[in-house]
Design a protein around this motif. Structure first.
Motif, PDB file in Angstrom:
ATOM      1  N   UNK A  96      13.253 -13.557 -15.546  1.00 19.99           N
ATOM      2  CA  UNK A  96      12.992 -12.721 -14.788  1.00 19.99           C
ATOM      3  C   UNK A  96      12.537 -12.696 -13.423  1.00 19.99           C
ATOM      4  N   UNK A  97      12.391 -12.156 -12.967  1.00 20.76           N
ATOM      5  CA  UNK A  97      12.267 -12.272 -11.859  1.00 20.76           C
ATOM      6  C   UNK A  97      10.983 -11.169 -11.109  1.00 20.76           C
ATOM      7  N   UNK A  98      11.263 -10.050 -11.855  1.00 23.10           N
ATOM      8  CA  UNK A  98      10.155  -8.587 -11.484  1.00 23.10           C
ATOM      9  C   UNK A  98       9.568  -8.453 -12.669  1.00 23.10           C
ATOM     10  N   UNK A  99       7.642  -9.154 -12.060  1.00 23.39           N
ATOM     11  CA  UNK A  99       6.988  -8.603 -13.181  1.00 23.39           C
ATOM     12  C   UNK A  99       7.052  -7.405 -13.663  1.00 23.39           C
ATOM     13  N   UNK A 100       7.830  -6.255 -12.773  1.00 21.29           N
ATOM     14  CA  UNK A 100       7.304  -5.066 -13.786  1.00 21.29           C
ATOM     15  C   UNK A 100       8.297  -4.973 -14.512  1.00 21.29           C
ATOM     16  N   UNK A 101       9.866  -6.139 -14.571  1.00 23.42           N
ATOM     17  CA  UNK A 101      10.528  -5.799 -15.852  1.00 23.42           C
ATOM     18  C   UNK A 101      10.088  -6.403 -17.218  1.00 23.42           C
ATOM     19  N   UNK A 102       9.116  -7.673 -17.149  1.00 21.92           N
ATOM     20  CA  UNK A 102       8.786  -8.625 -17.689  1.00 21.92           C
ATOM     21  C   UNK A 102       7.864  -8.076 -18.552  1.00 21.92           C
ATOM     22  N   UNK A 130      -6.187   4.668  -5.122  1.00 27.17           N
ATOM     23  CA  UNK A 130      -6.202   3.773  -3.300  1.00 27.17           C
ATOM     24  C   UNK A 130      -7.498   3.128  -3.651  1.00 27.17           C
ATOM     25  N   UNK A 131      -8.301   3.260  -4.654  1.00 28.88           N
ATOM     26  CA  UNK A 131      -9.846   2.703  -5.029  1.00 28.88           C
ATOM     27  C   UNK A 131      -8.947   0.946  -4.976  1.00 28.88           C
ATOM     28  N   UNK A 132     -10.015  -0.066  -5.114  1.00 33.27           N
ATOM     29  CA  UNK A 132      -9.889  -0.940  -5.388  1.00 33.27           C
ATOM     30  C   UNK A 132      -9.964  -1.698  -7.177  1.00 33.27           C
ATOM     31  N   UNK A 133     -10.107  -1.033  -7.406  1.00 39.21           N
ATOM     32  CA  UNK A 133     -10.094  -1.544  -9.377  1.00 39.21           C
ATOM     33  C   UNK A 133      -8.741  -0.873  -9.694  1.00 39.21           C
ATOM     34  N   UNK A 134      -7.891   0.272  -8.556  1.00 41.37           N
ATOM     35  CA  UNK A 134      -6.560  -0.125  -9.373  1.00 41.37           C
ATOM     36  C   UNK A 134      -5.614  -1.080  -8.463  1.00 41.37           C
ATOM     37  N   UNK A 135      -5.700  -2.100  -8.462  1.00 42.96           N
ATOM     38  CA  UNK A 135      -5.141  -2.970  -6.855  1.00 42.96           C
ATOM     39  C   UNK A 135      -4.244  -3.234  -7.863  1.00 42.96           C
ATOM     40  N   UNK A 136      -4.616  -3.658  -9.303  1.00 42.08           N
ATOM     41  CA  UNK A 136      -3.093  -4.699 -10.417  1.00 42.08           C
ATOM     42  C   UNK A 136      -2.184  -3.166 -10.483  1.00 42.08           C
ATOM     43  N   UNK A 137      -2.505  -2.201 -10.643  1.00 36.93           N
ATOM     44  CA  UNK A 137      -1.540  -0.962 -10.935  1.00 36.93           C
ATOM     45  C   UNK A 137      -1.025  -0.339  -9.794  1.00 36.93           C
ATOM     46  N   UNK A 138      -1.559  -0.631  -8.903  1.00 37.38           N
ATOM     47  CA  UNK A 138      -0.449  -0.441  -7.720  1.00 37.38           C
ATOM     48  C   UNK A 138       0.027  -1.167  -7.533  1.00 37.38           C
ATOM     49  N   UNK A 139      -0.167  -2.484  -7.815  1.00 36.17           N
ATOM     50  CA  UNK A 139       1.311  -3.955  -7.548  1.00 36.17           C
ATOM     51  C   UNK A 139       2.036  -3.487  -8.500  1.00 36.17           C
ATOM     52  N   UNK A 140       1.641  -2.680  -9.526  1.00 31.05           N
ATOM     53  CA  UNK A 140       2.895  -2.764 -10.944  1.00 31.05           C
ATOM     54  C   UNK A 140       3.550  -1.139 -10.431  1.00 31.05           C
ATOM     55  N   UNK A 141       3.127  -0.491  -9.368  1.00 36.55           N
ATOM     56  CA  UNK A 141       3.732   0.772  -9.048  1.00 36.55           C
ATOM     57  C   UNK A 141       4.485   0.261  -8.334  1.00 36.55           C
ATOM     58  N   UNK A 142       4.334  -0.170  -6.982  1.00 32.16           N
ATOM     59  CA  UNK A 142       5.210  -0.761  -6.335  1.00 32.16           C
ATOM     60  C   UNK A 142       6.317  -1.889  -6.642  1.00 32.16           C
ATOM     61  N   UNK A 143       6.159  -2.563  -7.692  1.00 31.96           N
ATOM     62  CA  UNK A 143       7.182  -3.284  -7.908  1.00 31.96           C
ATOM     63  C   UNK A 143       8.724  -2.153  -8.621  1.00 31.96           C
ATOM     64  N   UNK A 144       7.905  -1.126  -9.067  1.00 42.30           N
ATOM     65  CA  UNK A 144       9.024  -0.147 -10.213  1.00 42.30           C
ATOM     66  C   UNK A 144       9.196   0.792  -9.034  1.00 42.30           C
ATOM     67  N   UNK A 145       8.795   0.862  -7.779  1.00 38.42           N
ATOM     68  CA  UNK A 145       9.978   1.062  -7.006  1.00 38.42           C
ATOM     69  C   UNK A 145      10.834   0.336  -6.223  1.00 38.42           C
ATOM     70  N   UNK A 146      10.147  -0.509  -6.130  1.00 38.77           N
ATOM     71  CA  UNK A 146      10.696  -1.500  -5.865  1.00 38.77           C
ATOM     72  C   UNK A 146      11.956  -2.026  -6.353  1.00 38.77           C
ATOM     73  N   UNK A 147      12.556  -2.066  -7.169  1.00 38.35           N
ATOM     74  CA  UNK A 147      13.600  -2.056  -8.305  1.00 38.35           C
ATOM     75  C   UNK A 147      14.959  -1.975  -7.688  1.00 38.35           C
TER      76      UNK A 147
END
Length: 867
Positions: A739-745, A850-867
């Motif tokens: 499955x191509x969306x990491x969030x879904x995986x 917005x903090x750099x410490x949460x960059x990966x969580x930010x990526x997952x949020x973006x993937x969720x909203x892009x579904x």
């Protein structure tokens, strides 16, 4: 019951040779086999039929199973004795003339198989259904052995003695962290003795001392049923030790799944094998006509507990499928000599053990460290080798080893490794070699003396408390040399089992005075394979903070640069979460150890004990090495310290201890590599920053071929290629077939893990989705607080709920600390909470993201909203 000898004599003897097995010798490369033509089998059983409360249900089934197995299927000279008088029985077992008449034989047996089936108790008591002064008359195993020793003409006969009774009142089910084991006194379950010191003998106990054995009224005892099943389904000739290990494994598999329906309580047991020096190796012959029972489903009280056919060998994987390929060894010596060095070299260089060498004076420190060893990092086996003076107690013949100015019992040493005293090693092989360092000549007896009494993890293996150990005691130089041939050779890496090779070792220059023996509850055959490579070497970008220079290096170049760098150099592996830092660090450690470097790998978040302020003690506590060893390596400039997971430490005290320790190690000119996230790199001053570069197409293809066994067409299914650049994400894709969306995986993977656990708890009945969602909601809230470094217990999260995390394999809660073994799970679960917050509150963003410490969580949020 009449005259025993005449009763047996009247039954006659079978026609033709027995079909149980054969002896094998190997001289000058020539293999010779001699069939065991005359095999005596005697089953002594007490059913307590006149005592309703003690009636031994399943006794008749046991006797019939053994009769069919040995008499019908194997053509052995079979006899059974029901409720014999103690005196008459012991006289029969000690008088050769009476025994030969009883079996109607003029020829001495080449094998004598003896079974005792009854109730029993601690201290090796066998209860009879005869009484004296209102109590049951007892037979001790010692009395049995003393009788057998009087059969001097049967000295060359293999004696296989099987004891089926309980050996105490403790239940021995599969270990569970939820059970309350306080007061569960099982110290004697680990008692190692020289008794009975009987040449050409093998002793097989249904269970270890202090614990109960299990029976079923319709199928008989587990001990007899499983042994008969193994013998009646043997499709190839196997060494005796293999057959007995197969029985141990089948009882182990039953213990993993068995539940008493009437009490809804799990049950189990742990068989124990003891083997003494043999004249020749004995093999059990394959059965000419297989008589496999249609089902191994256990008793009427069991919940669908069918045992599936699995490999006889230890798989080096956890129940959750995680690799357990790391091996740890400690060699402790009374006097340093070439044998100690030879042992260390064979274990570390040939068999791949991370090996510590220390003086026996440090035994207490080592045993304390055993309690703290962190096995969730993929350690599958621990080996302890003691070069020492060995003695035995006056009355019990218990094994003791010399330590400083006193003697330590092997019972107390072994007990430190077994459950419930130590749950970290349950289900995993625990090997002990106890070697008399003086190698006194054969024929010298031991000096006797009178002793005065002075969380569920993805790396778990379900097993009973007492399974998995093997103790080898050697008092012969020739046998030691044979052991070194085994450990330094290739057989253990090419499919030969340790049990078979040690069994063969016991035939080496065997003599009646040799006190060597093997004692084991190890439920699998054990080998030590060389693992095929499953690591795709990434490329790196290196930045020196001192002069801001940037360069690139491949994995091999990085290893060489680390080896050749100046002393005190600090390396920072500072890539984002989920980039594969832990895998890279373990491979770096493995490569560094191939040279003359001691690479000390430490998983910081996994350490359970408090951090020591002293850097030497900190390293000793975090590894299985002593402070003396570490100090010696530092002095010789031979040590490289690798600290993983600094960014996952939430405690300021722990972080400060690490920073202080790294500074102190720099002053001692020790090289260090620390894994953290990029935003924390400045905490360590001047260092070389190492960033893992994304996989290019060639490495992506190599990864899916090597790890996933797929071709490059797998990669063509993905429109967005950035997901393929990360090794952890690629692993998820391979596990879920693309499955191509990491969030879904991640969503599917985490849902599956929680659902699987709840199904298991619910007897594999359907689980409501709301229940799964409730558990996930807890994980999301904990993950968010974990990343935010705020207090986790509090509103909406109780301490009891935190303990519940340990059941699902996504996070752990131990010693009041939360840890996420896979940081990607923490980022993803936190992202789910933030996404829900955005939807429920109607906000456009979560400021924390917005903090750099949460960059990966930010990526997952973006993937969720892009579904």
């Amino acid at each position: 019951m009449g005259n025993i000898e005449s009763t047996g004599e009247a039954q006659g003897r079978p026609d033709g040779p027995a079909g149980l097995g054969f002896f094998e010798t190997n001289q000058d490369g020539k293999v010779d086999r001699q069939n065991a033509d005359n095999v005596f089998v005697l089953v002594v059983h007490f059913d307590f039929r006149n005592e309703p409360e003690s009636f031994r249900e399943g006794d008749a089934e046991d006797v019939e199973n053994l009769r069919k197995t040995f008499a019908e299927n194997r053509r052995c000279n079979f006899r059974s004795l029901q409720s014999p008088e103690k005196g008459s029985l012991l006289k029969l077992l000690s008088d050769q003339e009476k025994l030969m008449r009883f079996f109607s034989s003029k020829d001495l047996p080449s094998v004598f198989v003896l079974y005792f089936l009854s109730h029993g108790g601690e201290d090796n008591k066998i209860f009879t259904d005869h009484h004296h002064s209102g109590s049951h008359i007892e037979i001790s195993t010692a009395e049995v052995f003393k009788s057998l020793k009087k059969l001097t003409d049967l000295g060359n006969c293999l004696k296989l003695v099987n004891f089926g009774p309980c050996r105490g009142d403790l239940e021995d089910p599969k270990f569970s962290s939820k059970n309350f084991y306080k007061g569960n006194e099982n110290r004697n379950s680990c008692c190692i003795t020289f008794w009975p010191e009987m040449h050409n003998s093998v002793i097989f106990y249904s269970t270890v001392e202090t614990t109960r054995a299990n029976r079923d009224e319709k199928r008989g005892s587990w001990f007899v049923e499983k042994l008969c099943h193994v013998l009646n389904s043997l499709s190839e000739d196997k060494p005796l030790i293999h057959v007995l290990t197969s029985v141990q494994r089948q009882i182990h598999e039953t213990s993993r799944v068995f539940t008493d329906f009437s009490t809804n309580q799990p049950q189990g047991q742990t068989p124990e094998v003891k083997m003494f020096p043999q004249d020749n190796m004995f093999f059990i012959s394959r059965i000419s006509k297989q008589t496999i029972r249609p089902s191994l489903t256990d008793s009427r009280k069991a919940k669908g507990a069918t045992v599936k056919s699995v490999s006889e060998f230890f798989t080096w994987k956890s129940d959750a499928g995680r690799d357990l390929r790391d091996r740890r060894a400690s060699v402790l010596f009374e006097n340093w000599n070439e044998h100690v060095e030879e042992m260390e070299r064979a274990l570390s260089k040939n068999l791949g053990f991370e090996t510590s060498v220390r003086n026996l004076d440090d035994l207490s420190e080592y045993l304390n460290q055993v309690q703290e060893f962190e096995t969730d990092e993929g350690v599958g086996c621990i080996l302890t080798c003691l070069f020492c003076e060995i003695r035995a107690t006056e009355h019990s013949n218990e094994v003791y080893v010399s330590v400083k100015d006193h003697f330590e019992s092997m019972k107390d040493i072994l007990h430190k490794f077994v459950g419930s005293q130590n749950d970290r090693w349950i289900g995993k092989p625990k090997i002990f070699f106890v070697i008399n360092q003086t190698f006194e000549p054969v024929g010298t007896t031991y000096e006797k003396f009178v002793f005065q009494m002075n969380v569920e993890s993805e790396y778990e293996l379900a097993a009973t408390n007492h399974s998995g150990w093997l103790v080898l005691v050697l008092n012969s130089r020739r046998k030691y040399e044979k052991l070194m041939e085994i450990l330094g050779g290739s057989d253990l890496k090419k499919g030969k089992s340790l049990q078979e090779l040690l069994s063969h070792l016991l035939t080496t220059e065997s003599s009646r005075e040799d006190k060597s023996f093997l004692n084991s509850t190890l439920q699998h055959l054990l080998d030590f394979p060389d693992w095929p490579p499953t690591f795709v070497k990434p490329d790196f970008q290196l930045k020196d903070t001192a002069d801001s220079s940037i360069r690139e290096a491949n994995f091999d170049e990085l290893v060489q640069e680390m080896k050749q760098s100046k002393e005190s150099q600090i390396w920072l592996l500072s890539s984002d979460a989920g980039s594969g830092k832990t895998t890279v660090l373990k491979e770096l450690a493995s490569e560094l150890r191939k040279s003359d470097v001691k690479a000390l790998y430490v998983s910081l978040p996994s350490i359970r004990r408090n951090f020591a302020n002293n850097e030497m003690q900190f390293l000793a506590d975090a590894t299985h090495y002593s402070t003396k060893e570490i100090a010696s390596w530092i002095e010789k400039k031979r040590v490289f310290v690798i600290l993983d997971g600094f960014d996952e430490l939430r405690s300021k005290f722990r972080r400060d201890v690490v920073l202080t320790s790294v500074k102190a190690l720099q002053e001692k000119e020790v090289k260090c590599c620390i894994a953290t996230r990029p935003h924390e790199g400045n905490l360590f001053g001047n260092a070389v920053s190492v960033e893992i570069k994304p996989f290019d197409e060639a490495k992506q293809i190599g990864f899916v071929q090597l790890v996933g066994k797929k071709n490059d067409e797998f990669l063509e299914r993905f429109e967005k290629k950035d997901i393929l650049e990360n090794a952890v994400h690629l692993s998820f894709l391979l596990d879920h077939d693309g499955e191509c969306n990491l969030y879904e995986i991640c969503d599917k993977l985490i849902w599956h893990k929680v659902e699987r656990r709840l199904l298991k708890e619910n007897g594999f009945n359907k689980v409501a989705e709301e229940r799964i969602k409730s558990i996930l909601e807890l994980h999301r809230l904990v993950a968010a607080r974990f990343l935010e470094k705020t207090t986790i217990p509090g509103e909406r999260v109780t301490t009891e709920e935190l303990r519940r995390l340990n059941d699902f394999g996504l996070a752990t809660y131990q010693h009041q600390r939360v840890h996420f073994p896979c940081s990607t799970f923490a980022d993803f679960l936190a992202a789910q909470k933030y996404s829900n917050d955005l939807e429920q509150d109607g906000a456009s963003d979560v400021p924390m993201l917005e903090s750099s410490e949460f960059q990966q969580s930010r990526t997952f949020v973006d993937l969720y909203q892009a579904r």
